[in-house]
Design a protein around this motif. Structure first.
Motif, mmCIF file in Angstrom:
data_model
loop_
_atom_site.group_PDB
_atom_site.id
_atom_site.type_symbol
_atom_site.label_atom_id
_atom_site.label_comp_id
_atom_site.label_asym_id
_atom_site.label_seq_id
_atom_site.Cartn_x
_atom_site.Cartn_y
_atom_site.Cartn_z
ATOM 1 N N GLN A 1 43.445 41.134 41.638
ATOM 2 C CA GLN A 1 43.602 42.585 41.549
ATOM 3 C C GLN A 1 43.441 43.058 40.111
ATOM 4 O OE1 GLN A 1 43.876 44.540 44.142
ATOM 5 N NE2 GLN A 1 44.083 42.922 45.675
ATOM 6 N N PHE A 2 44.028 42.306 39.178
ATOM 7 C CA PHE A 2 43.874 42.655 37.764
ATOM 8 C C PHE A 2 42.415 42.553 37.326
ATOM 9 C CE2 PHE A 2 48.416 40.897 36.947
ATOM 10 C CZ PHE A 2 48.958 42.041 37.506
ATOM 11 N N ALA A 3 41.754 41.470 37.765
ATOM 12 C CA ALA A 3 40.356 41.263 37.368
ATOM 13 C C ALA A 3 39.460 42.366 37.907
ATOM 14 C CB ALA A 3 39.868 39.902 37.865
ATOM 15 N N GLU A 4 39.666 42.772 39.152
ATOM 16 C CA GLU A 4 38.839 43.823 39.741
ATOM 17 C C GLU A 4 39.060 45.160 39.038
ATOM 18 O OE1 GLU A 4 36.473 43.475 41.846
ATOM 19 O OE2 GLU A 4 36.831 41.356 42.262
ATOM 20 N N ALA A 5 40.302 45.443 38.678
ATOM 21 C CA ALA A 5 40.587 46.697 37.974
ATOM 22 C C ALA A 5 39.935 46.703 36.595
ATOM 23 C CB ALA A 5 42.097 46.896 37.854
ATOM 24 N N LEU A 6 40.060 45.600 35.858
ATOM 25 C CA LEU A 6 39.423 45.515 34.547
ATOM 26 C C LEU A 6 37.905 45.576 34.668
ATOM 27 C CD1 LEU A 6 41.622 42.716 32.921
ATOM 28 C CD2 LEU A 6 41.504 45.102 32.201
ATOM 29 N N ARG A 7 37.365 44.935 35.673
ATOM 30 C CA ARG A 7 35.907 44.916 35.865
ATOM 31 C C ARG A 7 35.374 46.329 36.141
ATOM 32 N NH1 ARG A 7 35.719 40.700 39.465
ATOM 33 N NH2 ARG A 7 35.748 39.244 37.715
ATOM 34 N N TRP B 1 41.629 55.427 42.862
ATOM 35 C CA TRP B 1 43.039 55.127 43.026
ATOM 36 C C TRP B 1 43.244 53.965 43.984
ATOM 37 C CZ3 TRP B 1 46.755 55.990 39.943
ATOM 38 C CH2 TRP B 1 46.799 57.146 39.161
ATOM 39 N N SER B 2 42.428 53.870 45.018
ATOM 40 C CA SER B 2 42.578 52.771 45.971
ATOM 41 C C SER B 2 42.327 51.421 45.312
ATOM 42 C CB SER B 2 41.631 52.968 47.158
ATOM 43 O OG SER B 2 40.274 52.985 46.720
ATOM 44 N N LEU B 3 41.446 51.392 44.337
ATOM 45 C CA LEU B 3 41.173 50.151 43.619
ATOM 46 C C LEU B 3 42.257 49.844 42.589
ATOM 47 C CD1 LEU B 3 39.136 47.820 42.988
ATOM 48 C CD2 LEU B 3 38.163 49.327 41.239
ATOM 49 N N MET B 4 42.740 50.864 41.898
ATOM 50 C CA MET B 4 43.681 50.667 40.805
ATOM 51 C C MET B 4 45.134 50.558 41.276
ATOM 52 S SD MET B 4 41.553 50.603 38.320
ATOM 53 C CE MET B 4 42.706 50.541 36.950
ATOM 54 N N PRO C 1 46.876 48.778 43.603
ATOM 55 C CA PRO C 1 47.540 47.466 43.656
ATOM 56 C C PRO C 1 47.895 46.926 42.280
ATOM 57 C CG PRO C 1 45.684 47.525 45.168
ATOM 58 C CD PRO C 1 45.601 48.771 44.339
ATOM 59 N N THR C 2 46.997 47.104 41.318
ATOM 60 C CA THR C 2 47.277 46.647 39.956
ATOM 61 C C THR C 2 48.462 47.401 39.365
ATOM 62 O OG1 THR C 2 44.998 45.966 39.526
ATOM 63 C CG2 THR C 2 46.335 46.534 37.625
ATOM 64 N N VAL C 3 48.482 48.710 39.538
ATOM 65 C CA VAL C 3 49.584 49.529 39.011
ATOM 66 C C VAL C 3 50.911 49.096 39.641
ATOM 67 C CG1 VAL C 3 50.550 51.853 38.902
ATOM 68 C CG2 VAL C 3 48.108 51.496 38.487
ATOM 69 N N LEU C 4 50.910 48.860 40.945
ATOM 70 C CA LEU C 4 52.135 48.463 41.637
ATOM 71 C C LEU C 4 52.613 47.087 41.173
ATOM 72 C CD1 LEU C 4 51.398 49.705 45.278
ATOM 73 C CD2 LEU C 4 52.881 50.765 43.541
ATOM 74 N N TRP C 5 51.696 46.143 41.015
ATOM 75 C CA TRP C 5 52.057 44.819 40.516
ATOM 76 C C TRP C 5 52.686 44.927 39.128
ATOM 77 C CZ3 TRP C 5 52.919 40.464 42.808
ATOM 78 C CH2 TRP C 5 52.229 40.101 43.977
#
Length: 281
Positions: free
Chosen positions: A231-237, A252-255, A257-261
């Motif tokens: 999830q972190f990698a996809e957000a950074l990518r 927002w749908s992509l980001m 999960p990263t924000v919640l983690w």
């Protein structure tokens, strides 16, 4: 209880009831932060913080570039695709160092000595975090430079570029907070280091940081796709973009999960750090 112990307890109670960042508290935090940063510069630890991301870049790019480019990534280059995992590994490396430092302070009795002083109990942990952020910033800069050398380019807007850097920093702080809590709890530098080396390795290899999810066996694709490193990698990518326009849009749908983690793990880590430091008071 002796008069000295009573006076110390009263002083500690005063500091616990006043959690404002007073000039004295800030001065203590600064002195302890410098105590951690200066030796790391003198002993060459900063060189390690620079060399680690560069090593990760070479270790991932040199053996995998041709193979992964042949297999197909959906990106303009493998350097563009793998840049996030270099950033994440740099964050994990800093986290392991943070855990080692926290465990060393705990087992050496340094935390106990700080408890005997008229100092808010969170100050030592805050100083450790400040020194961790210092090393983290150096590691992130080295990671960006290393990936830039092999072909990574920021292809999004200025806001997305800033978002990439800020998100990398937040992920690193997230790792360092969790590692500090673990190190303080275990009180064993050796056991803590061994405990934290394996998870980043496993989660990094079984993530979309090095290869797309569809290139993994079918039975493990669900885990690969949804675990936090992916999830972190996809957000950074997405924030880094792609010169060929192949990156996912920042939504927002992509980001989310990263924000919640990040929010969840930082909240849990801060709770345990505060609990471990306050209960000694």
């Amino acid at each position: 209880m002796t008069a000295t112990a009573t006076a110390t307890a009263a002083a500690r109670t005063g500091w616990l009831t006043d959690v404002r960042a007073t000039p004295a508290t800030l001065a203590q935090w600064w002195v302890l932060t410098v105590r951690l940063i200066v030796p790391s510069v003198k002993t060459g630890e900063i060189i390690t913080a620079i060399a680690a991301p560069l090593t990760f870049t070479a270790s991932f790019y040199i053996p995998l570039n041709r193979v992964m480019s042949f297999a197909g990534l959906g990106f303009s280059s493998y350097a563009q695709f793998m840049a996030p995992i270099v950033i994440l590994q740099a964050c994990a490396f800093t986290g392991v160092s943070a855990a080692f430092r926290a465990a060393t302070d705990a087992v050496s009795g340094l935390d106990r000595r700080f408890d005997a002083m008229p100092m808010h109990p969170i100050v030592p942990a805050a100083a450790r975090m400040a020194s961790n952020v210092f090393r983290l910033l150096i590691g992130l800069v080295a990671g960006v430079i290393g990936t830039y050398v092999v072909g990574f380019r920021f292809a999004g807007s200025f806001a997305h570029t800033v978002g990439f850097l800020v998100l990398g920093l937040l992920i690193g702080i997230n790792f360092c907070l969790g590692a500090d809590a673990i190190g303080t709890y275990t009180r064993s530098p050796e056991a803590t280091t061994q405990m934290l080396v394996l998870p980043p390795l496993i989660l990094g290899m079984l993530s979309t940081g090095l290869a797309p999810a569809h290139q993994f066996p079918h039975w493990v694709q669900g885990f690969v796709r949804n675990q936090p490193v992916s999830q972190f990698a996809e957000a950074l990518r997405a924030l880094g973009g792609d010169p060929g326009g192949h990156a996912h849009p920042v939504t927002w749908s992509l980001m989310m999960p990263t924000v919640l983690w990040i929010v969840g793990t930082i909240a849990v880590s801060c709770y345990f750090i505060a609990r471990q430091n306050l209960k000694r008071s």
